[in-house]
Design a protein around this motif. Structure first.
Motif, PDB file in Angstrom:
ATOM      1  N   ASP A 497       0.847  -1.191   0.000  1.00 25.70           N
ATOM      2  CA  ASP A 497       0.000   0.000   0.000  1.00 25.70           C
ATOM      3  C   ASP A 497       0.884   1.243   0.000  1.00 25.70           C
ATOM      4  O   ASP A 497       1.387   1.670   1.034  1.00 25.70           O
ATOM      5  CB  ASP A 497      -0.892  -0.032   1.248  1.00 25.70           C
ATOM      6  N   VAL A 498       1.117   1.808  -1.209  1.00 31.11           N
ATOM      7  CA  VAL A 498       1.985   2.971  -1.326  1.00 31.11           C
ATOM      8  C   VAL A 498       1.346   4.008  -2.231  1.00 31.11           C
ATOM      9  O   VAL A 498       0.457   3.709  -3.030  1.00 31.11           O
ATOM     10  CB  VAL A 498       3.371   2.597  -1.903  1.00 31.11           C
ATOM     11  N   ASP A 499       1.820   5.249  -2.112  1.00 30.60           N
ATOM     12  CA  ASP A 499       1.416   6.357  -2.975  1.00 30.60           C
ATOM     13  C   ASP A 499      -0.115   6.445  -3.050  1.00 30.60           C
ATOM     14  O   ASP A 499      -0.800   6.530  -2.052  1.00 30.60           O
ATOM     15  CB  ASP A 499       2.040   6.217  -4.362  1.00 30.60           C
ATOM     16  N   ASP A 500      -0.644   6.407  -4.305  1.00 34.22           N
ATOM     17  CA  ASP A 500      -2.081   6.560  -4.511  1.00 34.22           C
ATOM     18  C   ASP A 500      -2.787   5.213  -4.597  1.00 34.22           C
ATOM     19  O   ASP A 500      -3.977   5.159  -4.906  1.00 34.22           O
ATOM     20  CB  ASP A 500      -2.328   7.347  -5.797  1.00 34.22           C
ATOM     21  N   SER A 501      -2.070   4.107  -4.377  1.00 41.37           N
ATOM     22  CA  SER A 501      -2.659   2.772  -4.456  1.00 41.37           C
ATOM     23  C   SER A 501      -2.882   2.253  -3.047  1.00 41.37           C
ATOM     24  O   SER A 501      -1.953   1.761  -2.408  1.00 41.37           O
ATOM     25  CB  SER A 501      -1.732   1.822  -5.237  1.00 41.37           C
ATOM     26  N   ASN A 502      -4.102   2.349  -2.582  1.00 37.42           N
ATOM     27  CA  ASN A 502      -4.400   1.961  -1.208  1.00 37.42           C
ATOM     28  C   ASN A 502      -4.791   0.490  -1.128  1.00 37.42           C
ATOM     29  O   ASN A 502      -5.857   0.122  -0.628  1.00 37.42           O
ATOM     30  CB  ASN A 502      -5.520   2.846  -0.642  1.00 37.42           C
ATOM     31  N   TYR A 503      -3.952  -0.358  -1.641  1.00 36.24           N
ATOM     32  CA  TYR A 503      -4.163  -1.800  -1.624  1.00 36.24           C
ATOM     33  C   TYR A 503      -2.831  -2.480  -1.900  1.00 36.24           C
ATOM     34  O   TYR A 503      -1.878  -1.865  -2.401  1.00 36.24           O
ATOM     35  CB  TYR A 503      -5.197  -2.231  -2.667  1.00 36.24           C
ATOM     36  N   ASP A 504      -2.748  -3.767  -1.571  1.00 33.48           N
ATOM     37  CA  ASP A 504      -1.577  -4.581  -1.893  1.00 33.48           C
ATOM     38  C   ASP A 504      -1.851  -5.360  -3.177  1.00 33.48           C
ATOM     39  O   ASP A 504      -2.982  -5.796  -3.422  1.00 33.48           O
ATOM     40  CB  ASP A 504      -1.256  -5.553  -0.760  1.00 33.48           C
ATOM     41  N   SER A 505      -0.801  -5.542  -3.979  1.00 28.27           N
ATOM     42  CA  SER A 505      -0.956  -6.267  -5.236  1.00 28.27           C
ATOM     43  C   SER A 505       0.176  -7.257  -5.394  1.00 28.27           C
ATOM     44  O   SER A 505       1.352  -6.907  -5.242  1.00 28.27           O
ATOM     45  CB  SER A 505      -0.966  -5.284  -6.414  1.00 28.27           C
ATOM     46  N   ASN A 506      -0.184  -8.511  -5.714  1.00 30.03           N
ATOM     47  CA  ASN A 506       0.796  -9.563  -5.965  1.00 30.03           C
ATOM     48  C   ASN A 506       0.495 -10.146  -7.344  1.00 30.03           C
ATOM     49  O   ASN A 506      -0.571 -10.718  -7.553  1.00 30.03           O
ATOM     50  CB  ASN A 506       0.699 -10.650  -4.893  1.00 30.03           C
ATOM     51  N   GLU A 507       1.438  -9.980  -8.266  1.00 28.39           N
ATOM     52  CA  GLU A 507       1.205 -10.392  -9.655  1.00 28.39           C
ATOM     53  C   GLU A 507       2.289 -11.368 -10.092  1.00 28.39           C
ATOM     54  O   GLU A 507       3.477 -11.106  -9.944  1.00 28.39           O
ATOM     55  CB  GLU A 507       1.190  -9.161 -10.564  1.00 28.39           C
ATOM     56  N   THR A 508       1.860 -12.504 -10.674  1.00 27.01           N
ATOM     57  CA  THR A 508       2.780 -13.526 -11.170  1.00 27.01           C
ATOM     58  C   THR A 508       2.323 -13.968 -12.546  1.00 27.01           C
ATOM     59  O   THR A 508       1.131 -14.241 -12.749  1.00 27.01           O
ATOM     60  CB  THR A 508       2.826 -14.737 -10.224  1.00 27.01           C
ATOM     61  N   GLY A 509       3.277 -14.027 -13.478  1.00 22.56           N
ATOM     62  CA  GLY A 509       2.886 -14.429 -14.817  1.00 22.56           C
ATOM     63  C   GLY A 509       4.063 -14.600 -15.740  1.00 22.56           C
ATOM     64  O   GLY A 509       5.230 -14.652 -15.313  1.00 22.56           O
ATOM     65  N   GLY A 510       3.768 -14.660 -17.037  1.00 21.32           N
ATOM     66  CA  GLY A 510       4.818 -14.852 -18.025  1.00 21.32           C
ATOM     67  C   GLY A 510       4.340 -14.502 -19.414  1.00 21.32           C
ATOM     68  O   GLY A 510       3.141 -14.355 -19.669  1.00 21.32           O
ATOM     69  N   THR A 511       5.309 -14.376 -20.323  1.00 21.50           N
ATOM     70  CA  THR A 511       5.037 -14.007 -21.717  1.00 21.50           C
ATOM     71  C   THR A 511       5.846 -14.906 -22.644  1.00 21.50           C
ATOM     72  O   THR A 511       7.028 -15.161 -22.391  1.00 21.50           O
ATOM     73  CB  THR A 511       5.400 -12.534 -21.979  1.00 21.50           C
ATOM     74  N   ASN A 532      -1.585 -13.808 -13.183  1.00 23.09           N
ATOM     75  CA  ASN A 532      -2.580 -13.777 -12.109  1.00 23.09           C
ATOM     76  C   ASN A 532      -2.278 -12.596 -11.195  1.00 23.09           C
ATOM     77  O   ASN A 532      -1.138 -12.428 -10.746  1.00 23.09           O
ATOM     78  CB  ASN A 532      -2.548 -15.076 -11.292  1.00 23.09           C
ATOM     79  N   ARG A 533      -3.283 -11.779 -10.955  1.00 24.61           N
ATOM     80  CA  ARG A 533      -3.120 -10.631 -10.066  1.00 24.61           C
ATOM     81  C   ARG A 533      -4.010 -10.827  -8.842  1.00 24.61           C
ATOM     82  O   ARG A 533      -5.216 -11.016  -8.961  1.00 24.61           O
ATOM     83  CB  ARG A 533      -3.490  -9.332 -10.786  1.00 24.61           C
ATOM     84  N   ASP A 534      -3.362 -10.759  -7.698  1.00 24.67           N
ATOM     85  CA  ASP A 534      -4.069 -10.905  -6.429  1.00 24.67           C
ATOM     86  C   ASP A 534      -4.055  -9.556  -5.715  1.00 24.67           C
ATOM     87  O   ASP A 534      -2.996  -9.093  -5.275  1.00 24.67           O
ATOM     88  CB  ASP A 534      -3.401 -11.983  -5.572  1.00 24.67           C
ATOM     89  N   VAL A 535      -5.214  -8.922  -5.623  1.00 29.85           N
ATOM     90  CA  VAL A 535      -5.345  -7.625  -4.974  1.00 29.85           C
ATOM     91  C   VAL A 535      -5.930  -7.831  -3.588  1.00 29.85           C
ATOM     92  O   VAL A 535      -6.952  -8.525  -3.424  1.00 29.85           O
ATOM     93  CB  VAL A 535      -6.243  -6.678  -5.798  1.00 29.85           C
ATOM     94  N   SER A 536      -5.251  -7.252  -2.601  1.00 25.66           N
ATOM     95  CA  SER A 536      -5.693  -7.395  -1.203  1.00 25.66           C
ATOM     96  C   SER A 536      -6.078  -6.030  -0.666  1.00 25.66           C
ATOM     97  O   SER A 536      -5.264  -5.098  -0.654  1.00 25.66           O
ATOM     98  CB  SER A 536      -4.570  -8.008  -0.364  1.00 25.66           C
ATOM     99  N   VAL A 537      -7.326  -5.920  -0.223  1.00 23.71           N
ATOM    100  CA  VAL A 537      -7.866  -4.668   0.296  1.00 23.71           C
ATOM    101  C   VAL A 537      -8.279  -4.866   1.743  1.00 23.71           C
ATOM    102  O   VAL A 537      -8.845  -5.918   2.102  1.00 23.71           O
ATOM    103  CB  VAL A 537      -9.078  -4.207  -0.544  1.00 23.71           C
ATOM    104  N   ASP A 538      -8.007  -3.888   2.567  1.00 19.36           N
ATOM    105  CA  ASP A 538      -8.411  -3.941   3.970  1.00 19.36           C
ATOM    106  C   ASP A 538      -9.915  -3.690   4.048  1.00 19.36           C
ATOM    107  O   ASP A 538     -10.390  -2.586   3.774  1.00 19.36           O
ATOM    108  CB  ASP A 538      -7.644  -2.886   4.770  1.00 19.36           C
ATOM    109  N   GLN A 539     -10.677  -4.737   4.409  1.00 18.75           N
ATOM    110  CA  GLN A 539     -12.121  -4.621   4.413  1.00 18.75           C
ATOM    111  C   GLN A 539     -12.636  -3.615   5.435  1.00 18.75           C
ATOM    112  O   GLN A 539     -13.698  -3.016   5.251  1.00 18.75           O
ATOM    113  CB  GLN A 539     -12.750  -5.994   4.689  1.00 18.75           C
ATOM    114  N   SER A 540     -11.880  -3.399   6.479  1.00 21.33           N
ATOM    115  CA  SER A 540     -12.327  -2.400   7.465  1.00 21.33           C
ATOM    116  C   SER A 540     -12.335  -1.003   6.858  1.00 21.33           C
ATOM    117  O   SER A 540     -13.206  -0.178   7.173  1.00 21.33           O
ATOM    118  CB  SER A 540     -11.417  -2.444   8.692  1.00 21.33           C
ATOM    119  N   ASP A 541     -11.383  -0.742   5.920  1.00 21.16           N
ATOM    120  CA  ASP A 541     -11.378   0.547   5.231  1.00 21.16           C
ATOM    121  C   ASP A 541     -12.556   0.664   4.280  1.00 21.16           C
ATOM    122  O   ASP A 541     -13.084   1.765   4.055  1.00 21.16           O
ATOM    123  CB  ASP A 541     -10.062   0.727   4.454  1.00 21.16           C
TER     124      ASP A 541
END
Length: 772
Positions: A497-511, A532-541
């Motif tokens: 959770d940095v800058d203007d992105s108020n969530y965590d992101s975990n992305e794994t893939g290939g080309t 695959n992109r896994d976005v994690s948001v704090d539900q309390s927020d």
């Protein structure tokens, strides 16, 4: 009495001759040869080098030849030959055997490298001449790295039984760096610009990290050729390099290099035409292949490219022996050069075979596939020059030279490719800092010639306190034996959770990708990407409303499967430090071949570089890019859209421009964006150029707009979003770039002059890193 007198005179003459030659008085004929003093070398071996045979007559010349032959074996330190009765006695003192070879005092160059240089080896025969030659070889290695005060003293330790230890005592001394590089006679280009052309660099701040700031005569010779080619390609057809002198200052232990030149006049192409004696070739059609257009700046490289294109065009029309000769005529009044390309029938000759010399790691087929001709084809020097240029561009070889020699018949030619390989692997460690991520670290392993097959392999791991990533990339430049590149890229990235992105992101893939060159400067690529992109948001927020509904709606895993293609044009003179040329790319992507996302996306970008005032080192750059996308269903997420700011429009944070949620201020992205830059770069005045500081003045502009309608609906409607329409943002600023030995470090100070409410500004931006 006459016979007795003649015999007496002959005896005196023989005796005097033997004494003068330094040999003992011996009889003209001996019955046997006796060997003394040898312990390891057999009697038969010694006798084999003696030119005197029992029962044959001999004289001082035969004795002298025998002694020289025995010394030449390197087995003996002393040899004497004398007569004892009817025998010829050969007394030898054997050279010792080297027990071991060691080096002491060497810190900058390890033992393994020095052991490869010297020819004295363990269990070989000790030879003083060989030791002296090895001493000079060691000194030459140190001179190559700039240690001109180095000294080497060979010593031996007797270990008994004819064995000695050979020790080279080394005093490395300090390095003699290049203190200053001076150019005399350069009126059109600044000293700093010419220093970028040559490989030798001045030793300045942090110069201990460089290897090119020491004097190397071979490198200086290369620098002369680079300067000539630079001027010839910039219109100075009469350029002459008068001298290149390296003066060594013993007191300062430094070199001062001076290039003296006569630039001559700068020319443009005048009238350009094609003449041919080949009946089936249309000169008008051939002129379309010419790269040297009237009115453009004269360039020897464009002439060479035109010769190459005309030769290939003639070959395709059935003239494999076509010979293209350029003829230039200078017009001094208007500063132009008229060029006539004459296409004639060349000498009929065929390539008998292609020999490759010097490659120990690189496979033969990796070198042969850079040729457009093979054994049995028509000989054409232009195509050989093209292959030589391609081989140099690979970066596998320190030197490349293609020579020809007569074959087994008058119409046969043998082509020999001489190469000298260089290291193609690299391990780099990087550290940097940016205002977006803070301290950044990176470790990269790279091999450009994997297993000698010409394949590219790279792996890297990087991270900061907020972001981490790992990447692996593999490229086969000649897939299935054709000039088609194929590759695969795998990656994983995590962002907190940095800058203007108020969530965590975990992305794994290939080309998986395929690339085909259309011309020397244009290529097309087709690729397939799955991630695959896994976005994690704090539900309390989300519950308390501190996050926008669009951000909360993006929570969870989503798989994206897309196929795309790109068309790229690249004529930049340098890929890392361009000063002239163009770069453009158009890319189209379709997501929806399975997975959870469905959209169309297209992007385009273009950059142009041009030296505005070369004498002052003033460089101009213009860039423009944009993108548009369209959802193919009603389930697009904000992470699939474009974001804008940061390095594209300085003065704003990395996601500081575009639509935002009114309540939370979260950046929501957009379907459309455009960004452009105009920048002028120049050396910082009143500072020594070897410091490597450049200043720049720039203007950035751009806009991001058009949140996907379905995202708008899920967020609560248009009334919940600000800045959703096109609105131009712009900034003005100045920057400082330091070309440090660690890598480029840049600091920008930008002030927004056009902005919208809700934009996130960033007046200062620092980026850079190290790599060594």
């Amino acid at each position: 009495m006459q016979k007795l007198l003649r015999a007496a005179v002959l005896s005196v003459v023989l005796t005097v001759g033997l004494v003068t030659a330094g040999a003992p008085a011996i009889a003209a004929v001996v019955s046997s040869i006796v060997v003394q003093g040898n312990t390891r070398v057999s009697d038969e071996t010694v006798k084999a080098y003696v030119t005197v045979a029992p029962g044959q007559s001999f004289g001082p010349e035969q004795v002298s030849e025998s002694i020289e032959a025995l010394f030449a074996t390197g087995l003996f330190s002393n040899v004497t030959i004398r007569q004892s009765g009817s025998s010829l006695v050969v007394t030898v003192e054997e050279n010792a055997t080297i027990n071991r070879v060691s080096f002491e005092g060497n810190r900058a160059i390890n033992d393994e490298r020095l052991a490869a240089v010297v020819e004295s080896k363990s269990r070989s025969i000790f030879s003083r001449n060989q030791v002296q030659a090895d001493t000079q070889r060691i000194l030459e290695v140190y001179r190559r790295r700039g240690n001109y005060r180095a000294s080497v003293e060979p010593q031996t330790i007797d270990r008994g039984e004819g064995r000695v230890d050979l020790i080279f005592l080394i005093n490395e001394g300090s390095k003699a760096n290049v203190a200053r590089i001076t150019f005399v006679g350069n009126n059109s280009f600044s000293d700093s610009r010419l220093r970028d052309v040559i490989k030798t660099k001045e030793s300045g701040l942090l110069g201990f990290l460089r290897t090119t700031d020491v004097y190397d005569p071979d490198r200086l010779q290369t620098d002369q050729e680079l300067l000539k080619r630079f001027y010839f390609n910039h219109g100075f057809a009469d350029f002459r390099l008068l001298s290149a002198v390296a003066d060594y200052d013993r007191e300062r232990n430094a070199f001062f290099i001076t290039f003296t030149m006569d630039e001559g006049e700068q020319y443009e192409f005048g009238a350009v035409r094609v003449d041919t004696t080949l009946a089936d070739l249309d000169p008008t059609e051939l002129e379309r292949k010419v790269d040297s257009r009237p009115g453009r700046r004269y360039s020897a490289e464009k002439v060479e490219k035109s010769i190459e294109d005309l030769t290939l065009a003639a070959n395709r029309q059935g003239y494999p022996f076509a010979d293209v000769t350029p003829v230039g005529e200078r017009n001094f009044e208007n500063g132009t050069i008229d060029v006539v390309y004459r296409v004639d029938q060349g000498v009929r000759a065929y390539i008998e075979r292609i020999d490759i010399v010097g490659n120990t790691t690189t496979r033969d087929y990796v070198i042969r596939r850079e040729f457009d001709i093979a054994e049995g084809d028509a000989y054409n020097r232009v195509l050989l020059d093209r292959a030589e240029r391609r081989l140099r561009a690979l970066g596998f070889f320190e030197t490349v030279r293609i020579a020809t020699s007569p074959g087994s018949a008058p119409d046969r030619v043998v082509v020999t490719v001489f190469v000298q390989e260089q290291a193609t692997g690299k391990i780099s460690v990087g550290f940097g800092y940016s205002t977006d991520e803070g301290v950044v670290g990176e470790v990269t392993l790279e091999e450009r010639n994997f297993l000698g097959r010409g394949q590219y392999l790279k792996g890297s791991v990087s991270g900061s306190f907020e972001k981490q990533s790992a990447d692996v990339s593999f490229t086969e430049p000649y897939l299935f034996g054709y000039r088609v590149s194929g590759g695969i890229d795998l990656y994983t990235r995590f962002a907190e959770d940095v800058d203007d992105s108020n969530y965590d992101s975990n992305e794994t893939g290939g080309t998986v990708r395929l690339g085909v060159p259309l011309t020397e400067q244009t290529s097309v690529q087709v690729f397939y990407t799955l991630f695959n992109r896994d976005v994690s948001v704090d539900q309390s927020d989300c519950d308390d409303g501190s996050l926008s509904k669009a951000v909360c709606d993006s929570d969870g895993n989503r798989i994206t499967s897309l196929i795309g293609t790109s068309l790229t044009y690249n004529s930049l003179d340098d890929q890392f430090n361009p000063r002239e040329g163009y770069y453009g790319q158009i890319k189209g992507e379709v997501a929806g071949l399975g997975g959870d996302t469905y959209f169309l996306r297209g992007t385009a970008k273009a950059r142009a570089y041009q030296e505005i005032y070369p004498a002052a080192g003033l460089l101009g750059m213009v860039s423009l890019e944009g993108g548009a996308m369209q959802s193919l269903n009603d389930d697009l997420r904000i992470q699939d859209q474009f974001f804008l700011g940061g390095s594209k429009v300085r003065g704003f944070s990395s996601q500081g421009i575009g639509p935002r949620d009114k309540a939370s201020g979260d950046a929501l992205g957009g379907l459309y964006y455009v960004a452009g830059t105009v920048e002028a770069t120049f050396p910082v005045p009143f500072l020594p150029p070897e410091i490597g500081l450049n200043a720049s003045a720039f203007a950035d502009a751009g806009s991001l707009w058009g949140v996907d309608p379905d995202i708008v609906d899920r967020n609560g409607g248009e009334g919940t979003i600000d800045s959703n329409d096109f609105a131009l943002r712009a900034s003005l600023g100045v920057g400082i770039t330091w070309k440090s030995p660690f890598g480029p470090i840049r600091a920008d100070f930008a002030v927004p002059v056009l902005e919208e409410d809700g934009d996130d500004t960033q007046l200062f931006r620092l980026s850079g890193g190290t790599r060594f």
